[in-house]
Design an enzyme around this catalytic site. Structure first.
Site, PDB file in Angstrom:
ATOM      1  N   LYS A 204       0.828  -1.201   0.000  1.00 17.70           N
ATOM      2  CA  LYS A 204       0.000   0.000   0.000  1.00 17.70           C
ATOM      3  C   LYS A 204       0.868   1.259   0.000  1.00 17.70           C
ATOM      4  O   LYS A 204       0.553   2.240  -0.682  1.00 17.70           O
ATOM      5  CB  LYS A 204      -0.926   0.018   1.210  1.00 17.70           C
ATOM      6  CG  LYS A 204      -1.856   1.240   1.172  1.00 17.70           C
ATOM      7  CD  LYS A 204      -2.807   1.311   2.334  1.00 17.70           C
ATOM      8  CE  LYS A 204      -3.687   2.555   2.199  1.00 17.70           C
ATOM      9  NZ  LYS A 204      -4.570   2.753   3.358  1.00 17.70           N
ATOM     10  N   ASN A 208       0.810   5.047  -1.838  1.00 13.27           N
ATOM     11  CA  ASN A 208       0.685   6.252  -1.008  1.00 13.27           C
ATOM     12  C   ASN A 208       1.901   7.163  -1.100  1.00 13.27           C
ATOM     13  O   ASN A 208       1.788   8.388  -1.050  1.00 13.27           O
ATOM     14  CB  ASN A 208       0.466   5.865   0.454  1.00 13.27           C
ATOM     15  CG  ASN A 208      -0.990   5.593   0.768  1.00 13.27           C
ATOM     16  OD1 ASN A 208      -1.866   5.879  -0.040  1.00 13.27           O
ATOM     17  ND2 ASN A 208      -1.250   5.022   1.927  1.00 13.27           N
TER      18      ASN A 208
END
Length: 326
Positions: A204, A208
């Site tokens: 993730k 990000n």
């Protein structure tokens, strides 16, 4: 389960509503206009054409709730230390604590036996306040992939995604992580327990680390960033750097920048959490998402030239906007 969600913003409100609808005894810790709105009209979740109104218990005083089975911290990184200190009464000897947060969590290197074992992330947890407030044994790692936004206090819009990943900070599968994943799966999430949640967090972070700070700089949604060939190239270079840093740490998610960008592209027109914070004049998570990453790179001698440049520019932009946390 007796569940308390600390922070009834975009993600916290989303999780609280779905768990409440699944029959769990859910409370939220909120304040100000959000607290008032939930008390008056319930916590509202808009998802497509559906509207869910959760008439759950909302309070600004965690002590009135007592120890919970599950406590979810869903506040932004700059507010986490204060939230943990305020919510100590919620955590008993058998409480599971799930930090549903962006960036590298404070616990990331504390229980691993891999590279940088025992490293305390000062950029994420200055002075070790969070580590002292939450027993290490209580933590289950969590990766939240859905995209949500606050339409108004107590009103949440679910825009895309439904995937949650849970896992033990030290690695391996456990009964409690699998039980937690099943509870969320039964509440309608695409929820799984993973034996390497640290690698899932890195996956993730791969998105990000580029989309959030770049959106802060240019003000664009993720589809606009991806569709611009020059910005697209910057994102690919940043992802390559973060993947290389991960390999130095023993983290090798089976994905390349093209595949990772394609995942985000499928979500459509997404306004990143950092861009939402800029527009709402709230402190941004630049240190948790990029500052900690750069600090880790310093430890292992990774250059990260493109990532360091974007970090410097985004940090200065946040500082000039008055949104850089102290």
């Amino acid at each position: 389960m007796r569940v308390t969600v600390v922070g009834a913003g975009a993600i916290g409100g989303f999780l609280a509503c779905k768990l409440f609808a699944a029959g769990h005894e859910v409370s939220v810790v909120a304040r100000g206009a959000t607290l008032e709105a939930i008390r008056e009209q319930g916590l509202q979740l808009h998802s497509g054409e559906d509207v869910l109104i959760a008439r759950l218990h909302a309070t600004s005083n965690p002590e009135e709730l007592g120890a919970q089975d599950l406590v979810i911290f869903a506040v932004k990184a700059p507010a986490l230390a204060a939230a943990v200190t305020h919510a100590k009464a919620l955590v008993g000897p058998d409480t599971v604590v799930v930090p549903a947060i962006n960036g590298l969590p404070w616990w990331y290197f504390l229980q691993t036996t891999q590279a940088l074992a025992g490293l305390r992330l000062e950029a994420v947890d200055p002075g070790g306040v969070i580590e002292q407030g939450i027993p290490a044994r209580a933590v289950i790692g969590c990766v939240v992939f859905p995209s949500c936004a606050v339409l108004s206090p107590g009103v949440i819009k679910h825009m895309s995604g439904n995937r949650l990943v849970f896992g033990e900070p030290a690695g391996g599968l456990s009964a409690r992580a699998e039980t937690l994943a099943k509870a969320f799966h039964d509440a309608g999430f695409d929820a799984h327990a993973d034996e390497n949640v640290r690698e899932q967090i890195w996956l993730k972070l791969l998105g990000n680390a580029c989309f959030n700070p770049v959106s802060l700089l240019v003000g664009g949604t993720t589809d606009e960033l991806i569709d611009d060939p020059f910005v697209h190239a910057v994102c690919v270079e940043m992802m390559d750097e973060v993947l290389e840093l991960g390999r130095r740490l023993g983290l090798s998610p089976e994905i390349d920048p093209t595949q990772r960008i394609a995942i985000t592209r499928k979500l459509g027109k997404v306004k990143t959490s950092m861009l939402q914070d800029v527009e709402g004049q709230r402190p941004v998570e630049i240190e948790a998402i990029l500052g900690a990453l750069v600090g880790v790179a310093d430890r292992v001698g990774a250059p990260l030239p493109r990532t360091r440049t974007v970090y410097a520019l985004a940090r200065m932009r946040a500082k000039l906007l008055g949104l850089l946390p102290n």
